[in-house]
Scaffold this active site. Structure first.
Site, short mmCIF file in Angstrom:
data_model
loop_
_atom_site.label_atom_id
_atom_site.label_comp_id
_atom_site.label_asym_id
_atom_site.label_seq_id
_atom_site.Cartn_x
_atom_site.Cartn_y
_atom_site.Cartn_z
N CYS A 202 -2.51 -4.96 -3.35
CA CYS A 202 -2.59 -4.16 -4.60
C CYS A 202 -2.27 -4.99 -5.87
O CYS A 202 -2.80 -4.71 -6.75
CB CYS A 202 -1.57 -2.86 -4.64
N HIS A 370 4.50 -0.90 -4.97
CA HIS A 370 2.89 -0.81 -5.34
C HIS A 370 2.72 -1.28 -6.90
O HIS A 370 3.62 -1.16 -7.83
CB HIS A 370 2.44 0.69 -5.23
N ASN A 390 -4.10 3.10 -10.62
CA ASN A 390 -3.75 2.72 -9.53
C ASN A 390 -4.83 1.82 -8.75
O ASN A 390 -6.16 2.49 -8.90
CB ASN A 390 -3.45 4.19 -8.58
#
Length: 724
Positions: A202, A370, A390
């Site tokens: 990520c 994250h 995201n």
């Protein structure tokens, strides 16, 4: 050799004793005793017996065996230990605490090519995860990319992650995935199209997002400039032969990573890697594959956006921990600085969550540990807002200023050009969040600053061997790598980036090396020996990230000279590192590790039985202390270090015996250490004339028996012998 090895073992014992590691100290003290007893030469063994007794005494003391304790009580033979008395008035009051196409166009200062050491460092750290990644050179842009048969990477296929393996069917070439493939559709990459799948990267995908956003917004090829081959317009193009070269900034310099275009495909013909939602576009997958190859496969343990964005762009990484309740954390100041840098195109920004419970994740719509890309920042009527993406391209924030929130007034929608009703129709992972909420649920901002903000730069690549200096910077940093930084009058800051080279993916999985930079300004750019006396001007936080950024704010009214010291939490292995400095003003940065090239070490002792434990100059017996004659063959600098058990307060005196040039007048008769210190002190003298000098080490109190070590470093040829 046993006596030489004994000295080394005793040094280790003193190191561990100093840092309070009793178990290791006992181990090495005991080992020293065994080595002394194994010396075959009777004369040498008898000479070392005193050290054996001292080592045994200290080992027993650490085990908790008190003096005059009987053998029955201790299980050991009875021994006598000499404890240090409290210092009197002359003793110290305290003891020493333990870019466009895209190399930054900067003017290099204080540098003329690579040294042999730098070449060795860069060569050594070219081998990463057992594969060699050589430096990127402009000639590589003309490398051969077309072949009569499709290119296959000689290093073979990449290891897949467990999640990929569950769905994996086959490797397919880009040409097999679509009929008209392109690397980039249009002029700039589209950050909206980036989608992370089953690879745990990520932070890398978020770094791709913010770099692509910057490229589109400011029309600067900071990202697509690293992809080869390229066409006549200098744009990356699809290669039907399947070979690509990616330039990544790794281990101190830009390096070339060569890959083929095989991509992992699952059961339903879907890509099992990050990709672009534009089905014919492959820049996302190609860049990810190159980075995953560097990281030894798709089974990636995770990183952070500082590391990843630096690898992609070479931009200066900075980490800002979010500590909402810390009085030293100024949230408003951080927001204003980031917003200004973001809108002026000076920095790339991502933000990461810390550990969140499952309940918190369900309630907030966030993901634990994250990374999210920051794609906009604004302040409206005193409300600070950030737009995040995201990397999964779905799952969004559910709290304040989410698309479902009632705070979206028509005026606010107009100012931010945002339609919450339209946003409700599709979850693309993009959302607004207020800054106050972000501070509650996120842990850290990762920034990467454009190096072209600075006109001048300096870079050096160095090695710090594990055996040099104590394991821990508790009482001395004299052997640590050090640099002198001289800055004339000017505003702004000097950014100094320390980058530790990493050659194994295991270092990412479990990084045990903690590094930092310490900055001192009281020694006018000269070498530092005592780490906390006085305390550093900037005491860097030791972190286990490869990058540590130190920012030195300049005084506009005065020139400054600083000493920069590389420091580790606990030095266990040899490290290779790069030091880069950036400034808007001219500056000079030079190593302090090269001018003292001669090193000698002798071992001695204070012994009351032969009247060599005379104490300090307050006592009549001071002249009985051991005396050594040092001969400097030519003019130069001299540093003398004295080490002894830390229970003793120790000091040094150096006096001039005679100069080779009798016409010269000695600048001093004698020099002493500033005060007596626990177990360690140093005399650091410059511009000594060739001649003979006398060195006298002493404890503060008389009749204190102990071994000691004298280490001498000089820029001149040097000899030392004991005076009778």
């Amino acid at each position: 050799m046993a006596d030489v090895n004994c000295h080394k073992v005793l040094m280790k014992a003193l190191d561990y004793d100093e840092r309070g590691d009793k178990e290791q100290a006992i181990h090495y003290y005991t080992m020293a005793v065994e080595l002394i007893l194994s010396i075959e030469d009777k004369e040498k063994r008898e000479k070392m017996n005193k050290f054996a007794r001292q080592a045994l005494d200290r080992a027993e003391e650490l085990k908790g065996i008190k003096k005059n304790e009987s053998p029955k009580e201790s299980g050991k033979k009875s021994i006598q230990t000499q404890s240090a008395s409290s210092p009197t008035t002359n003793a110290p009051n305290k003891t020493v605490p333990t870019v466009p196409t895209h190399s930054p166009k900067l003017e290099v200062t204080s540098k003329e090519g690579y040294t042999m050491e730098e070449k060795k460092v860069l060569e050594k750290t070219s081998t990463i995860n057992a594969k060699v990644y050589v430096p990127f050179m402009e000639i590589d842009a003309k490398e051969r990319f077309n072949f009569p048969i499709p290119f296959s990477d000689k290093d073979g296929i990449l290891e897949l992650s467990p999640k990929q393996k569950k769905e994996f069917v086959q490797w397919m070439r880009i040409s097999e995935l679509c009929q008209q493939p392109e690397i980039i559709i249009g002029t700039n990459p589209d950050y909206h199209a980036i989608k992370q799948t089953v690879v745990s990267d990520c932070s890398f995908v978020s770094s791709l997002t913010v770099a692509a956003l910057h490229e589109k917004k400011f029309n600067r090829r900071i990202l697509t400039s690293i992809i080869y081959p390229r066409n006549s317009k200098d744009e990356p193009v699809y290669n039907q032969s399947g070979k690509y070269l990616i330039k990544l900034y790794v281990n101190g310099i830009a390096r070339k990573i060569v890959i083929d275009d095989y991509l992992p495909v699952g059961r339903h013909n879907q890509l099992l890697c990050s990709y672009s939602n534009n089905k014919n576009e492959f820049w996302v997958s190609v860049l990810e594959k190159a980075y995953m190859k560097l990281m030894n496969g798709y089974d990636f343990p995770g990183s952070n956006s500082n590391i990843d964005a630096y690898a992609l762009t070479g931009w200066i990484p900075e980490r800002i921990s979010i500590k909402k309740n810390d009085p030293d954390f100024n949230g408003n100041q951080v927001f204003d600085r980031l917003k200004e840098g973001f809108h002026q195109g000076r920095c790339l920004i991502t933000v990461a969550t810390g550990e969140l419970s499952d309940a918190e994740c369900d309630r907030t719509g966030l993901v634990s540990t994250h990374a999210f890309a920051v794609i906009n920042m604004a302040e409206v009527d005193g409300v600070k807002l950030l737009m995040l993406k995201n990397p999964w391209s779905h799952l969004r924030w559910k709290g304040n200023y989410s698309e479902q929130d009632s705070r979206w007034t028509p005026e606010l929608q107009r100012i931010l050009n945002y339609d919450p009703k339209m946003a409700q129709s599709i979850d693309n992972g993009i959302f607004w969040i207020d800054y106050y909420s972000l501070l509650n649920f996120f842990d850290v901002f990762y920034l990467n600053w454009d190096p072209e903000l600075f006109k001048y730069t300096y870079c050096t690549h160095k090695m710090w061997q594990s055996g040099i200096g104590p394991v821990k910077d508790a009482y001395t940093i004299g052997d640590n790598p050090q640099f002198s930084l001289a800055v004339p009058q000017g505003r702004g800051s000097v950014y100094v980036l320390l980058t530790r080279h990493i050659t194994s993916i295991e270092d990412f999985r479990e990084n045990k090396e903690y590094i930092t930079l310490l900055v001192y300004q009281h020694k006018n750019g000269k070498r530092i020996y005592y780490p906390h006396d006085p305390a550093p001007y900037i005491d860097g936080i030791r972190i286990n990230s490869p990058h540590y950024l130190c920012k030195i704010r300049l005084d506009p009214n005065a020139a400054r000279k600083y000493t920069l010291v590389v420091s580790q939490y606990e030095k266990t292995t040899t490290i290779f590192y790069t030091l880069r400095a950036y400034c808007r003003e001219p500056f000079e940065l030079k190593s302090l590790d090269t001018y003292l090239t001669t090193n000698l070490q002798v071992t001695g002792e204070w012994n009351s039985s032969n009247s060599t434990a005379g104490g300090c100059q307050n006592h009549k017996t001071y002249r009985n202390n051991p005396l050594y004659k040092v001969t400097l063959a030519n003019d130069g600098n001299l540093a003398v270090e004295l080490r002894a058990p830390k229970v003793f307060q120790v000091g040094l005196e150096l006096t001039v015996k005679e100069l080779d040039d009798s016409s010269l007048t000695a600048p001093f008769i004698s020099k002493t250490t500033d005060n007596f210190r626990s177990g360690f002190c140093v005399l650091d003298l410059e511009n000594l004339s060739a001649g003979k000098y006398l060195i006298r080490p002493s404890t503060f109190l008389p009749n204190q028996e102990a071994p000691f070590f004298l280490k001498l470093k000089s820029s001149a040829k040097l000899q030392i012998e004991k005076e009778q």
